[in-house]
Design a protein around this motif. Structure first.
Motif, PDB file in Angstrom:
ATOM      1  N   ILE A  71       0.827  -1.208   0.000  1.00  0.00           N
ATOM      2  CA  ILE A  71       0.000   0.000   0.000  1.00  0.00           C
ATOM      3  C   ILE A  71       0.862   1.260   0.000  1.00  0.00           C
ATOM      4  O   ILE A  71       0.628   2.187  -0.783  1.00  0.00           O
ATOM      5  CB  ILE A  71      -0.974  -0.024   1.204  1.00  0.00           C
ATOM      6  N   ILE A  72       1.862   1.307   0.875  1.00  0.00           N
ATOM      7  CA  ILE A  72       2.705   2.504   0.968  1.00  0.00           C
ATOM      8  C   ILE A  72       3.498   2.713  -0.320  1.00  0.00           C
ATOM      9  O   ILE A  72       3.561   3.829  -0.851  1.00  0.00           O
ATOM     10  CB  ILE A  72       3.624   2.428   2.197  1.00  0.00           C
ATOM     11  N   VAL A  73       4.114   1.659  -0.845  1.00  0.00           N
ATOM     12  CA  VAL A  73       4.913   1.801  -2.068  1.00  0.00           C
ATOM     13  C   VAL A  73       4.019   2.173  -3.237  1.00  0.00           C
ATOM     14  O   VAL A  73       4.373   3.036  -4.058  1.00  0.00           O
ATOM     15  CB  VAL A  73       5.710   0.504  -2.355  1.00  0.00           C
ATOM     16  N   TRP A  74       2.855   1.588  -3.321  1.00  0.00           N
ATOM     17  CA  TRP A  74       1.979   1.884  -4.448  1.00  0.00           C
ATOM     18  C   TRP A  74       1.508   3.333  -4.431  1.00  0.00           C
ATOM     19  O   TRP A  74       1.599   4.053  -5.427  1.00  0.00           O
ATOM     20  CB  TRP A  74       0.791   0.923  -4.452  1.00  0.00           C
ATOM     21  N   PHE A  75       1.010   3.798  -3.278  1.00  0.00           N
ATOM     22  CA  PHE A  75       0.511   5.179  -3.210  1.00  0.00           C
ATOM     23  C   PHE A  75       1.625   6.203  -3.353  1.00  0.00           C
ATOM     24  O   PHE A  75       1.466   7.209  -4.057  1.00  0.00           O
ATOM     25  CB  PHE A  75      -0.266   5.417  -1.913  1.00  0.00           C
ATOM     26  N   MET A  76       2.749   5.971  -2.709  1.00  0.00           N
ATOM     27  CA  MET A  76       3.832   6.962  -2.778  1.00  0.00           C
ATOM     28  C   MET A  76       4.518   6.954  -4.140  1.00  0.00           C
ATOM     29  O   MET A  76       4.959   7.998  -4.610  1.00  0.00           O
ATOM     30  CB  MET A  76       4.833   6.735  -1.651  1.00  0.00           C
ATOM     31  N   SER A  77       4.631   5.806  -4.783  1.00  0.00           N
ATOM     32  CA  SER A  77       5.254   5.779  -6.110  1.00  0.00           C
ATOM     33  C   SER A  77       4.315   6.342  -7.166  1.00  0.00           C
ATOM     34  O   SER A  77       4.770   6.907  -8.163  1.00  0.00           O
ATOM     35  CB  SER A  77       5.697   4.363  -6.465  1.00  0.00           C
ATOM     36  N   ARG A  78       3.015   6.239  -6.973  1.00  0.00           N
ATOM     37  CA  ARG A  78       2.061   6.867  -7.906  1.00  0.00           C
ATOM     38  C   ARG A  78       2.161   8.373  -7.845  1.00  0.00           C
ATOM     39  O   ARG A  78       1.989   9.058  -8.856  1.00  0.00           O
ATOM     40  CB  ARG A  78       0.633   6.439  -7.578  1.00  0.00           C
ATOM     41  N   ALA A  79       2.434   8.906  -6.647  1.00  0.00           N
ATOM     42  CA  ALA A  79       2.604  10.350  -6.512  1.00  0.00           C
ATOM     43  C   ALA A  79       3.941  10.809  -7.080  1.00  0.00           C
ATOM     44  O   ALA A  79       4.081  11.956  -7.489  1.00  0.00           O
ATOM     45  CB  ALA A  79       2.494  10.749  -5.046  1.00  0.00           C
ATOM     46  N   ASN A  84       2.842   3.526 -15.734  1.00  0.00           N
ATOM     47  CA  ASN A  84       1.618   2.735 -15.631  1.00  0.00           C
ATOM     48  C   ASN A  84       1.851   1.386 -14.972  1.00  0.00           C
ATOM     49  O   ASN A  84       0.901   0.703 -14.627  1.00  0.00           O
ATOM     50  CB  ASN A  84       1.020   2.517 -17.023  1.00  0.00           C
ATOM     51  N   ASP A  85       3.083   1.005 -14.835  1.00  0.00           N
ATOM     52  CA  ASP A  85       3.415  -0.326 -14.324  1.00  0.00           C
ATOM     53  C   ASP A  85       3.780  -0.289 -12.839  1.00  0.00           C
ATOM     54  O   ASP A  85       4.576  -1.086 -12.379  1.00  0.00           O
ATOM     55  CB  ASP A  85       4.573  -0.903 -15.147  1.00  0.00           C
ATOM     56  N   LEU A  86       3.188   0.628 -12.090  1.00  0.00           N
ATOM     57  CA  LEU A  86       3.535   0.756 -10.674  1.00  0.00           C
ATOM     58  C   LEU A  86       2.904  -0.333  -9.814  1.00  0.00           C
ATOM     59  O   LEU A  86       3.382  -0.610  -8.729  1.00  0.00           O
ATOM     60  CB  LEU A  86       3.140   2.141 -10.161  1.00  0.00           C
TER      61      LEU A  86
END
Length: 175
Positions: A71-79, A84-86
């Protein structure tokens, strides 16, 4: 001092793993990886290591760390990135973090004083080192302290005619 060393070991190991996957493979900047590692270390240490690990097993805490890392890596890397491959990157990083956390949990000792146990219970756990490993692990979980029973004669036994000659002066024999 014990917490500082544990946090430092956790931060460095997470920074290395996240930089290998996010920085080198998925081209995130070092500053972004540093921020993700810092947030993941702080939240993971408080929730996973101080709260969840003393109350559950290593496997349960590792699975929780997997979900938290994802969850943390996904949300912070999206920001931080426009890729598109996050989702795949977050999944790979969460799996790598889970492996690191499993090893980390087995190396760093669990502070069982956070459960407000008494000193006597802690001494019983320490003295249980001579017992088989499975028994010690079972007895170290909260709520599974060693329980013992006592057996004694009844306070008011039924009067046996064969033994009543000895107790003629007792209160139970008088009518």
């Amino acid at each position: 001092m014990r917490h500082v060393l544990a946090i430092l070991v956790k931060f460095i190991s997470l920074l290395i793993v996240l930089y290998v996957f996010l920085g080198l493979i998925f081209d995130l900047s070092f500053a972004d990886v540093l921020g993700i590692a810092a947030v993941l270390t702080a939240v993971g240490y408080v929730l996973g290591d101080l709260y969840l690990l003393p109350r559950t097993s290593n496997l349960a805490a590792t699975l929780a760390d997997f979900g938290l890392a994802f969850i943390i890596v996904w949300f912070m890397s999206r920001a931080a990135a426009d890729s598109n491959d996050l989702f795949t990157a977050s999944l790979i990083c969460a799996a790598a973090v889970a492996i690191i956390e499993y090893v980390y949990h087995s190396i760093v000792p669990v502070n069982r004083r956070t459960l407000n146990k008494t000193d006597e219970t802690d001494q019983n756990i320490q003295s249980a080192r001579t017992l088989p490993r499975a028994l010690v692990k079972f007895n170290q979980r909260p709520g599974h302290e060693r329980l013992q029973t006592e057996a004694s004669e009844e306070l008011f036994p039924s009067i046996n005619p064969a033994r009543s000659k000895k107790r003629k002066g007792s209160k139970l024999h008088k009518k």
